[in-house]
Scaffold this active site. Sequence first.
Site, PDB file in Angstrom:
ATOM      1  N   VAL A 139      76.836  -9.725 -99.410  1.00  0.00           N
ATOM      2  CA  VAL A 139      76.905  -8.682 -98.395  1.00  0.00           C
ATOM      3  C   VAL A 139      77.740  -7.476 -98.826  1.00  0.00           C
ATOM      4  CG1 VAL A 139      78.954  -9.505 -97.147  1.00  0.00           C
ATOM      5  CG2 VAL A 139      77.101  -8.408 -95.877  1.00  0.00           C
ATOM      6  N   TYR A 140      78.570  -7.624 -99.860  1.00  0.00           N
ATOM      7  CA  TYR A 140      79.394  -6.502-100.298  1.00  0.00           C
ATOM      8  C   TYR A 140      78.507  -5.372-100.832  1.00  0.00           C
ATOM      9  CZ  TYR A 140      83.363  -9.796-100.204  1.00  0.00           C
ATOM     10  OH  TYR A 140      84.313 -10.720 -99.836  1.00  0.00           O
ATOM     11  N   SER A 141      78.544  -4.255-100.139  1.00  0.00           N
ATOM     12  CA  SER A 141      77.746  -3.079-100.508  1.00  0.00           C
ATOM     13  C   SER A 141      76.274  -3.425-100.699  1.00  0.00           C
ATOM     14  CB  SER A 141      78.313  -2.400-101.770  1.00  0.00           C
ATOM     15  OG  SER A 141      79.569  -1.819-101.499  1.00  0.00           O
TER      16      SER A 141
END
Length: 346
Positions: free
Chosen positions: A60-62
């Site tokens: 989900v990071y970036s």
Amino acid sequence: MHYNQLGRTGLFVSELCLGTMTFGGEGMFKAVGQVQQADADALLRTAVDAGVNFIDTANVYSNGLSEEITGQAIRNLGLRREDVVLATKAFGPMGPGHNDRGASRGHLLDQVKASLKRLGTDHIDLYQIHGWDSVTPIEETLRALDDLVTQGHVRYVGVSNWAAWQIAKALGISERRGFARFETVQSYYTLAGRDLERELAPMMESEGLGLMVWSPLAGGYLSGKYRAGGGDGDARRTNFNFPPVDQTRGEAVLSAIDPIAEAHGVSVARIALAWLLHQKVVTSVIVGAKRVDQLEDNLAAVDVQLTPDQLASLDAASKLAPEYPGWMIERQAEYRAPALAAARKR
């Protein structure tokens, strides 16, 4: 740099782990950091040179860009895959659909393939469920994870941001069904927020789970730069005020850290990290940075040895208020104290 056993496995990881939430800078994570490839390479090189062998990211990071940058950095530096313990996570939304999130079998099987592709690797060392899914039965999640381990896509599994009872229930199911069990818990733990000590820490110690600490500086608060409304416009908590910090308690903690940092001739942040490294329950502390100089300061925390008096001072300033049933358990433990003391003397 010291290396600790990861849960009950035979895998050893560095006591500091490089976090990559600052990589990419897309969506809500733009406020956390906008580190692009060249700077990510420099950060990873700095961490590896300091002895770090553990890297943590999440799909989900970036929107997956952090995983892409992380995988490319490993290749750009020419690191042997066997020398890197690579961890990622799944749970958060990766698309607009109802099934593009959560810990269902379908979502996990889809997301592990996507993460492997973005990371450019054939396996993930530690695959973690990033949050509690109130819809999917635990058995479904655990069976999916066990299949991923059996297939070789994943070596070990862990969990993040679950309550102690939820983890204990999952461990029981895994034991009964013969599934690969959770070996790690990734949780928030700082001098500014020690809630983990009430239930999670005793459970982890009892069950042999490793603790990975996220946001060890409370989103930068324990750097000291946010005192009295401080922090420039680009500072993380200015635009992303998370995790929550009780300001009154936080100021007391910073006041306790100040003289200790001065005595050691180091930054306030380094003392906050060193305190975590002195805690028995901690396996690895995740440190993230936007600049090499920030990372170098964090990495140097491994060299800070706090005295018993300094640890006592920090404990007094940050200790939790007594809560039930904790205070009752502690009181009734006195019933067995004489027998225990006598047994230890033999």
